[in-house]
Design an enzyme around this catalytic site. Sequence first.
Site, PDB file in Angstrom:
ATOM      1  N   LYS A 199     -17.230  77.840  15.036  1.00 54.91           N
ATOM      2  CA  LYS A 199     -16.509  78.373  13.882  1.00 54.91           C
ATOM      3  C   LYS A 199     -16.937  77.586  12.652  1.00 54.91           C
ATOM      4  O   LYS A 199     -16.699  76.384  12.555  1.00 54.91           O
ATOM      5  CB  LYS A 199     -15.011  78.246  14.120  1.00 54.91           C
ATOM      6  CG  LYS A 199     -14.171  78.723  12.967  1.00 54.91           C
ATOM      7  CD  LYS A 199     -12.704  78.705  13.328  1.00 54.91           C
ATOM      8  CE  LYS A 199     -11.846  79.006  12.133  1.00 54.91           C
ATOM      9  NZ  LYS A 199     -10.419  78.919  12.461  1.00 54.91           N
ATOM     10  N   LYS A 252     -18.261  82.669  14.838  1.00 54.78           N
ATOM     11  CA  LYS A 252     -17.458  83.156  13.723  1.00 54.78           C
ATOM     12  C   LYS A 252     -17.853  82.440  12.445  1.00 54.78           C
ATOM     13  O   LYS A 252     -17.928  81.220  12.460  1.00 54.78           O
ATOM     14  CB  LYS A 252     -15.993  82.881  14.045  1.00 54.78           C
ATOM     15  CG  LYS A 252     -15.035  83.248  12.974  1.00 54.78           C
ATOM     16  CD  LYS A 252     -13.657  82.870  13.369  1.00 54.78           C
ATOM     17  CE  LYS A 252     -12.818  82.976  12.135  1.00 54.78           C
ATOM     18  NZ  LYS A 252     -11.532  82.370  12.285  1.00 54.78           N
TER      19      LYS A 252
END
Length: 332
Positions: A199, A252
């Site tokens: 992330k 992400k």
Amino acid sequence: MGYPEYRPRRLRQNENFRKLICQKKLSIENFVMPFFVKEGKDIRLPISSMPGIFQLSLDNLIKEIKEIKDLGILAILLFGIPKRKDEFGSQAYAKDGIIQKTVSKIKEKFPDILVITDICLCEYTSYGHCGVVRKKAKFFEIDNDATLDLLAKIAISHVEKGADMVAPSAMMDGQVKAIRKALDRSGFINTPIMAYSAKFSSCFYGPFREAAESKPKFGDRKSYQMDIHNSEEALREIELDIQEGADIVMVKPALSYLDIIYKAKERFGIPLAAYNVSGEFSMVKASARFGWLDEEKTILEILTSIKRAGADIIISYHTKELAQWLKKGGEG
Ligand code: PBG
């Protein structure tokens, strides 16, 4: 010299040939629709930077789930907006917290929809960080290990109410292991973990922070989310999460990180999710509003690129509209 007789266009000349050789079609079954659920009744608050997405109270969320279920969507991802925030994010693991109430109700009404819950503190802490903050001076510090205990507690409180899968997104070191251990100890050995493994500290989360009311009150998230420049580190993060027991790993955002998706799929071959995040959604909506891009085609091309890069599962705010197009007979 290659093959002078080979003419790739031969197989593009008619629609059925194109269909015959088509490799990556979008299927709604691989998509997850995120929702923001807020304490209260009859709430349907538009999020200005995400046209078509709302903060919903539980009663309205139930109506929405009925609709998306009829469209063939199998899975949802829940984010909660609590009635109050405090230093330890206690509403995140309260027995009657917003997500706990929501999960029970959804499971009672729709036992077979897959309910995935986000495991993080940022929507619940008064200062809006994903971990417990120890020092609130100019250089604040996140207490990684104290956060692990809380994340495990949040996960158990969701699974006890019937959550089918938990998705830790705080980017604390050791979060997957801590949650796996806690789940196993509580007898939830069959509940999978979808880890937000790679992330990045991305500006594309901007609209989400409006939607989830989770903007940090000071500092930024660079001390725990990843540096956008690093791909080897992303692969190491993913490898660690696999070793810690992740069942699905996630990259992400998606669109600016297709290289990471591709490499992760090639290297690890584990079920891979990609999060088509809020900012990616808002960019398309804004240019469609100006008439600068064809909305439907743009969305299909973006989602296809994420799938083609190697994502098995796509979390996207476009999921509902995609399901509507596919149902109308549109091309995936
Ligand atoms: C953190 C979390 C974030 C998103 C999902 N989980 C935001 C952040 O780290 O600030 C972002 C998703 C999106 O932008 O759509 N709990």
